[in-house]
Design a protein around this motif. Structure first.
Motif, PDB file in Angstrom:
ATOM      1  N   ASP A  30       0.807  -1.224   0.000  1.00 16.26           N
ATOM      2  CA  ASP A  30       0.000   0.000   0.000  1.00 16.26           C
ATOM      3  C   ASP A  30       0.837   1.271   0.000  1.00 16.26           C
ATOM      4  OD1 ASP A  30      -2.448  -1.363   0.075  1.00 16.26           O
ATOM      5  OD2 ASP A  30      -2.403  -1.481   2.266  1.00 16.26           O
ATOM      6  N   PHE A  31       2.173   1.150   0.045  1.00 16.46           N
ATOM      7  CA  PHE A  31       3.001   2.347   0.196  1.00 16.46           C
ATOM      8  C   PHE A  31       2.701   3.404  -0.863  1.00 16.46           C
ATOM      9  CE2 PHE A  31       6.547   5.079  -0.755  1.00 16.46           C
ATOM     10  CZ  PHE A  31       6.800   5.630   0.491  1.00 16.46           C
ATOM     11  N   GLU A  32       2.775   3.057  -2.126  1.00 13.72           N
ATOM     12  CA  GLU A  32       2.604   4.065  -3.183  1.00 13.72           C
ATOM     13  C   GLU A  32       1.221   4.705  -3.140  1.00 13.72           C
ATOM     14  OE1 GLU A  32       4.857   5.502  -4.978  1.00 13.72           O
ATOM     15  OE2 GLU A  32       6.467   4.148  -4.371  1.00 13.72           O
ATOM     16  N   GLY A  33       0.188   3.897  -2.954  1.00 15.70           N
ATOM     17  CA  GLY A  33      -1.167   4.432  -2.900  1.00 15.70           C
ATOM     18  C   GLY A  33      -1.383   5.351  -1.717  1.00 15.70           C
ATOM     19  N   LEU A  34      -0.846   4.963  -0.562  1.00 15.56           N
ATOM     20  CA  LEU A  34      -1.009   5.807   0.621  1.00 15.56           C
ATOM     21  C   LEU A  34      -0.136   7.051   0.524  1.00 15.56           C
ATOM     22  CD1 LEU A  34      -2.607   6.068   3.211  1.00 15.56           C
ATOM     23  CD2 LEU A  34      -0.776   4.844   4.394  1.00 15.56           C
ATOM     24  N   HIS A  50      -0.812  19.770  11.496  1.00 13.35           N
ATOM     25  CA  HIS A  50      -0.290  18.578  12.146  1.00 13.35           C
ATOM     26  C   HIS A  50       1.128  18.824  12.656  1.00 13.35           C
ATOM     27  CE1 HIS A  50       0.944  14.381  12.585  1.00 13.35           C
ATOM     28  NE2 HIS A  50      -0.339  14.123  12.664  1.00 13.35           N
ATOM     29  N   PRO A  51       1.505  18.227  13.791  1.00 11.98           N
ATOM     30  CA  PRO A  51       2.879  18.399  14.285  1.00 11.98           C
ATOM     31  C   PRO A  51       3.940  17.946  13.270  1.00 11.98           C
ATOM     32  CG  PRO A  51       1.511  17.400  15.972  1.00 11.98           C
ATOM     33  CD  PRO A  51       0.680  17.464  14.722  1.00 11.98           C
ATOM     34  N   ALA A  52       3.633  16.927  12.467  1.00  5.50           N
ATOM     35  CA  ALA A  52       4.557  16.454  11.421  1.00  5.50           C
ATOM     36  C   ALA A  52       4.168  17.113  10.102  1.00  5.50           C
ATOM     37  CB  ALA A  52       4.511  14.937  11.320  1.00  5.50           C
ATOM     38  N   CYS A  53       4.363  18.423  10.039  1.00  3.00           N
ATOM     39  CA  CYS A  53       3.896  19.183   8.877  1.00  3.00           C
ATOM     40  C   CYS A  53       4.674  18.885   7.600  1.00  3.00           C
ATOM     41  CB  CYS A  53       3.900  20.676   9.174  1.00  3.00           C
ATOM     42  SG  CYS A  53       5.529  21.311   9.597  1.00  3.00           S
ATOM     43  N   ASP A  54       5.746  18.120   7.702  1.00  2.00           N
ATOM     44  CA  ASP A  54       6.525  17.737   6.522  1.00  2.00           C
ATOM     45  C   ASP A  54       6.242  16.305   6.067  1.00  2.00           C
ATOM     46  OD1 ASP A  54       7.706  16.495   8.704  1.00  2.00           O
ATOM     47  OD2 ASP A  54       9.759  17.070   8.164  1.00  2.00           O
ATOM     48  N   ARG A  55       5.185  15.720   6.567  1.00  2.00           N
ATOM     49  CA  ARG A  55       4.894  14.315   6.256  1.00  2.00           C
ATOM     50  C   ARG A  55       4.542  14.088   4.786  1.00  2.00           C
ATOM     51  NH1 ARG A  55       1.576  11.685  10.719  1.00  2.00           N
ATOM     52  NH2 ARG A  55       3.587  11.690  11.754  1.00  2.00           N
ATOM     53  N   HIS A  56       4.263  15.133   4.048  1.00  2.00           N
ATOM     54  CA  HIS A  56       4.004  14.992   2.614  1.00  2.00           C
ATOM     55  C   HIS A  56       5.283  14.694   1.833  1.00  2.00           C
ATOM     56  CE1 HIS A  56       5.228  19.139   3.166  1.00  2.00           C
ATOM     57  NE2 HIS A  56       5.646  19.120   1.905  1.00  2.00           N
ATOM     58  N   GLU A  57       6.445  14.904   2.453  1.00  2.00           N
ATOM     59  CA  GLU A  57       7.718  14.608   1.805  1.00  2.00           C
ATOM     60  C   GLU A  57       7.950  13.098   1.833  1.00  2.00           C
ATOM     61  OE1 GLU A  57      10.721  16.948   3.758  1.00  2.00           O
ATOM     62  OE2 GLU A  57       9.566  18.793   3.482  1.00  2.00           O
ATOM     63  N   ARG A  58       8.351  12.544   0.699  1.00  2.00           N
ATOM     64  CA  ARG A  58       8.461  11.091   0.544  1.00  2.00           C
ATOM     65  C   ARG A  58       9.315  10.433   1.634  1.00  2.00           C
ATOM     66  NH1 ARG A  58       7.059   7.878  -3.690  1.00  2.00           N
ATOM     67  NH2 ARG A  58       7.973   5.813  -3.698  1.00  2.00           N
ATOM     68  N   GLN A  59      10.467  10.992   1.929  1.00  2.00           N
ATOM     69  CA  GLN A  59      11.372  10.390   2.912  1.00  2.00           C
ATOM     70  C   GLN A  59      10.744  10.391   4.313  1.00  2.00           C
ATOM     71  OE1 GLN A  59      15.242  12.084   2.607  1.00  2.00           O
ATOM     72  NE2 GLN A  59      16.144  10.710   4.096  1.00  2.00           N
ATOM     73  N   VAL A  60      10.101  11.485   4.674  1.00  2.00           N
ATOM     74  CA  VAL A  60       9.436  11.578   5.975  1.00  2.00           C
ATOM     75  C   VAL A  60       8.262  10.606   6.011  1.00  2.00           C
ATOM     76  CG1 VAL A  60       8.163  13.112   7.538  1.00  2.00           C
ATOM     77  CG2 VAL A  60      10.154  13.967   6.277  1.00  2.00           C
ATOM     78  N   PHE A  61       7.481  10.570   4.923  1.00  2.00           N
ATOM     79  CA  PHE A  61       6.340   9.663   4.874  1.00  2.00           C
ATOM     80  C   PHE A  61       6.790   8.209   4.942  1.00  2.00           C
ATOM     81  CE2 PHE A  61       3.319   6.909   2.807  1.00  2.00           C
ATOM     82  CZ  PHE A  61       2.189   7.181   3.551  1.00  2.00           C
ATOM     83  N   ALA A  62       7.900   7.876   4.292  1.00  2.00           N
ATOM     84  CA  ALA A  62       8.388   6.492   4.290  1.00  2.00           C
ATOM     85  C   ALA A  62       8.638   5.994   5.716  1.00  2.00           C
ATOM     86  CB  ALA A  62       9.649   6.366   3.444  1.00  2.00           C
ATOM     87  N   ALA A  63       9.223   6.840   6.560  1.00  2.00           N
ATOM     88  CA  ALA A  63       9.455   6.460   7.959  1.00  2.00           C
ATOM     89  C   ALA A  63       8.128   6.287   8.701  1.00  2.00           C
ATOM     90  CB  ALA A  63      10.330   7.501   8.646  1.00  2.00           C
ATOM     91  N   TYR A  64       7.198   7.193   8.452  1.00  2.00           N
ATOM     92  CA  TYR A  64       5.864   7.095   9.066  1.00  2.00           C
ATOM     93  C   TYR A  64       5.169   5.801   8.634  1.00  2.00           C
ATOM     94  CZ  TYR A  64       0.888   8.109   9.752  1.00  2.00           C
ATOM     95  OH  TYR A  64      -0.438   8.026  10.095  1.00  2.00           O
ATOM     96  N   PHE A  65       5.186   5.518   7.338  1.00  2.00           N
ATOM     97  CA  PHE A  65       4.542   4.320   6.816  1.00  2.00           C
ATOM     98  C   PHE A  65       5.145   3.068   7.450  1.00  2.00           C
ATOM     99  CE2 PHE A  65       4.105   0.804   3.829  1.00  2.00           C
ATOM    100  CZ  PHE A  65       2.753   0.849   3.532  1.00  2.00           C
ATOM    101  N   ALA A  66       6.469   2.997   7.502  1.00  2.00           N
ATOM    102  CA  ALA A  66       7.135   1.831   8.088  1.00  2.00           C
ATOM    103  C   ALA A  66       6.735   1.652   9.548  1.00  2.00           C
ATOM    104  CB  ALA A  66       8.649   1.972   7.954  1.00  2.00           C
ATOM    105  N   ALA A  67       6.659   2.751  10.283  1.00  2.00           N
ATOM    106  CA  ALA A  67       6.269   2.685  11.694  1.00  2.00           C
ATOM    107  C   ALA A  67       4.823   2.218  11.846  1.00  2.00           C
ATOM    108  CB  ALA A  67       6.467   4.042  12.359  1.00  2.00           C
TER     109      ALA A  67
END
Length: 186
Positions: A24-28, A41-58
């Motif tokens: 689901d990574f690419e779709g999410l 949101h406190p993680a206001c940079d979560r739209h950035e791929r690298q930041v999102f990748a860590a969030y998704f993995a967690a």
């Protein structure tokens, strides 16, 4: 309660919730890549791929995350989770939720809340929500569904402890709010 299913498949008229999968990574990420979703949101940079990748993995590693799928398009439009609150270990909380902006405030948003809250109420009498003090939009949404601000606490919901506004929603509050929203056509 160990018998509560934190990764159910839940279906409504416009949304289907199912366990989040590695595939689901690419779709999410596509859903999360809109910077305006994260403004309050406190993680206001979560739209950035690298930041999102860590969030998704967690989120994937928790074994508790759900993909939110638009039934008509088949597209992933967000995510949410059931989790055990760190300060109330015999309870359940709903959080780590986001939806694409097209789903904010409308039928899909109400349906997501209804599906998750009613699933939680099959086992628990109260559902908890933990919201960052800066996230006014989510605080207003919590109040709109009948939740009540109970207290503020510093909780470890991610890698580092953070201040949260803690809300609770009982079955009775949900029923009253749901009835009132139906009367108002909300």
């Amino acid at each position: 309660m160990s018998d509560f299913d934190r990764q159910p498949v839940l279906c409504g008229s416009t949304l289907r919730l199912r366990p989040l999968a590695d595939s689901d990574f690419e779709g999410l990420y596509l859903a999360a890549s809109d910077p305006f979703i994260w403004v309050d949101h406190p993680a206001c940079d979560r739209h950035e791929r690298q930041v999102f990748a860590a969030y998704f993995a967690a989120r994937l590693a928790t074994g508790q995350a759900l993909a939110v799928i638009d039934i008509e398009s088949g597209q992933i439009v967000g995510t949410s989770s059931f989790y055990i609150p760190p300060d109330l270990p015999e309870s359940i909380a709903i959080g780590y939720t986001f939806l694409i902006r097209a789903k904010w405030g409308g039928e899909a948003n109400r349906e997501l809340k209804r599906l998750m809250v009613e699933h939680a109420f099959e086992t628990y009498d109260t559902v908890y929500l933990h919201i960052a003090p800066s996230n006014i939009r989510s605080q207003k949404a919590a109040l709109k569904i009948g939740a009540v601000h109970l207290y503020d606490a510093e909780l470890r919901l991610s890698a580092t402890p953070a201040l949260c506004k803690c809300y609770g929603l009982t079955r009775a509050q949900w029923a009253l709010s749901h009835r009132n929203n139906l009367k108002q056509g909300a």
